[in-house]
Design a protein around this motif. Sequence first.
Motif, mmCIF file in Angstrom:
data_model
loop_
_atom_site.group_PDB
_atom_site.id
_atom_site.type_symbol
_atom_site.label_atom_id
_atom_site.label_comp_id
_atom_site.label_asym_id
_atom_site.label_seq_id
_atom_site.Cartn_x
_atom_site.Cartn_y
_atom_site.Cartn_z
ATOM 1 N N SER A 172 0.829 -1.196 0.000
ATOM 2 C CA SER A 172 0.000 0.000 0.000
ATOM 3 C C SER A 172 0.864 1.248 0.000
ATOM 4 O O SER A 172 2.010 1.247 0.454
ATOM 5 N N GLY A 173 0.304 2.297 -0.542
ATOM 6 C CA GLY A 173 0.977 3.590 -0.591
ATOM 7 C C GLY A 173 -0.054 4.688 -0.627
ATOM 8 O O GLY A 173 -1.203 4.482 -0.218
ATOM 9 N N ASN A 179 -3.211 -6.342 -3.411
ATOM 10 C CA ASN A 179 -3.098 -7.641 -2.739
ATOM 11 C C ASN A 179 -2.524 -8.676 -3.708
ATOM 12 O O ASN A 179 -2.893 -8.720 -4.881
ATOM 13 N N SER A 180 -1.640 -9.501 -3.186
ATOM 14 C CA SER A 180 -1.096 -10.605 -3.978
ATOM 15 C C SER A 180 -0.704 -11.731 -3.026
ATOM 16 O O SER A 180 -0.916 -11.633 -1.821
ATOM 17 N N GLU A 181 -0.146 -12.798 -3.558
ATOM 18 C CA GLU A 181 0.158 -13.971 -2.746
ATOM 19 C C GLU A 181 1.598 -14.404 -2.969
ATOM 20 O O GLU A 181 2.178 -14.176 -4.028
ATOM 21 N N GLY A 182 2.171 -15.021 -1.909
ATOM 22 C CA GLY A 182 3.536 -15.507 -2.043
ATOM 23 C C GLY A 182 3.846 -16.558 -0.996
ATOM 24 O O GLY A 182 2.952 -17.017 -0.262
ATOM 25 N N SER A 205 10.375 -7.957 0.970
ATOM 26 C CA SER A 205 10.413 -7.962 2.435
ATOM 27 C C SER A 205 9.271 -7.122 2.969
ATOM 28 O O SER A 205 8.927 -6.068 2.410
ATOM 29 N N GLY A 206 8.660 -7.598 4.055
ATOM 30 C CA GLY A 206 7.562 -6.865 4.657
ATOM 31 C C GLY A 206 7.467 -7.148 6.145
ATOM 32 O O GLY A 206 8.314 -7.836 6.722
ATOM 33 N N ARG A 207 6.421 -6.610 6.748
ATOM 34 C CA ARG A 207 6.191 -6.768 8.184
ATOM 35 C C ARG A 207 4.910 -7.565 8.394
ATOM 36 O O ARG A 207 3.927 -7.379 7.679
ATOM 37 N N LEU A 215 2.631 -6.934 5.294
ATOM 38 C CA LEU A 215 2.371 -5.547 4.924
ATOM 39 C C LEU A 215 3.634 -4.898 4.383
ATOM 40 O O LEU A 215 4.710 -4.989 4.987
ATOM 41 N N ILE A 216 3.489 -4.256 3.214
ATOM 42 C CA ILE A 216 4.610 -3.550 2.589
ATOM 43 C C ILE A 216 4.160 -2.109 2.340
ATOM 44 O O ILE A 216 3.152 -1.866 1.663
ATOM 45 N N ASN A 217 4.891 -1.164 2.896
ATOM 46 C CA ASN A 217 4.601 0.249 2.649
ATOM 47 C C ASN A 217 5.429 0.743 1.479
ATOM 48 O O ASN A 217 6.661 0.664 1.492
ATOM 49 N N MET A 218 4.740 1.222 0.456
ATOM 50 C CA MET A 218 5.422 1.708 -0.740
ATOM 51 C C MET A 218 5.662 3.207 -0.597
ATOM 52 O O MET A 218 4.754 3.965 -0.267
#
Length: 221
Positions: A172-173, A179-182, A205-207, A215-218
Motif C-alpha cells: 500500500s501507498g 493484494n497478492s500472494e507468495g 520484504s515486509g512486516r 504488509l509492505i509500505n510503498m
Amino acid sequence: MKRYIILSAVLLTLSLPARAADLQRSLTRFFSDRLQGIADTVSVTIRTPDARRPTCPQPQLTLAGNSRLWGTLSVQARCDGVTHYLQVQVMATGDYVVTRTPLARGTVIDAANLTRQRGRLDLLPSRALLSDDRLSGAITLRDIAAGQPILPFMVRARWAVTAGQRVQVIASGAGFSVNSEGLALNNAAVAGNVRVRMNSGQVVSGRVGDGGNILINMPAL
C-alpha cells in the motif's frame, strides 16, 4: 587575615552537609521521576568524593550514556557552566515477573504460569522482564525454574508466519493498495520482518500484521 581564613574555612565546612543534602535530594528526585510506575522506592548513594561534586544547589542532571536506571551509574551534573561526572549507586524496589511453576522448554506461556514478586530491581539480572506484556502466548526456549525472573533470551514470540507458508501480501501507498500472494521464506512473529517469494519469483520484504498478512509500505514517488 588569619581570622578571615579560619572563618571562611569554618563556613565552608558548615555548608558541606547542606550541599550534600541538596545534591542527594536532586538525584533522588531525578531517578524517582524516571522510575515512576516502575519502582515504588528509590534510594541513591553518591560515590563521588565531596571535592569533585557540583557546588550549586540544583545542578542540571543527565544520564551519561546509561540505558539502565538502577545499579552503579554515571550521571552528568552541570553547574555554572561546568560538567561534573558523578558515580552513584541507585537502589530501586518494585514488582517484577517470575514463573509460578517450572516451565519446560517449548511451553506456551499463559497467565497461570506467571506471578509478580516485589523486591530489589537493581539486584535482578540485566534486562529481567518487569511485566508480562510480552509473555502472553510466548514460547520458552529453555527450561525455567519456578520463581525465576524471565530474561528476553529465555522466550520467543509465537510465530504468526512460518517458512513455507502461503501468505497474503498487501502493498500500500498513497491512495492505493494491492493484494497478492507468495511464499514466506522465514518464521516471524507479529510485527516481525519476513521475506516472501512472490508468484512471479521476485523476493520482497515486509512486516507481519496482526492477521498474519504481510504488509509492505510503498514510498511516495
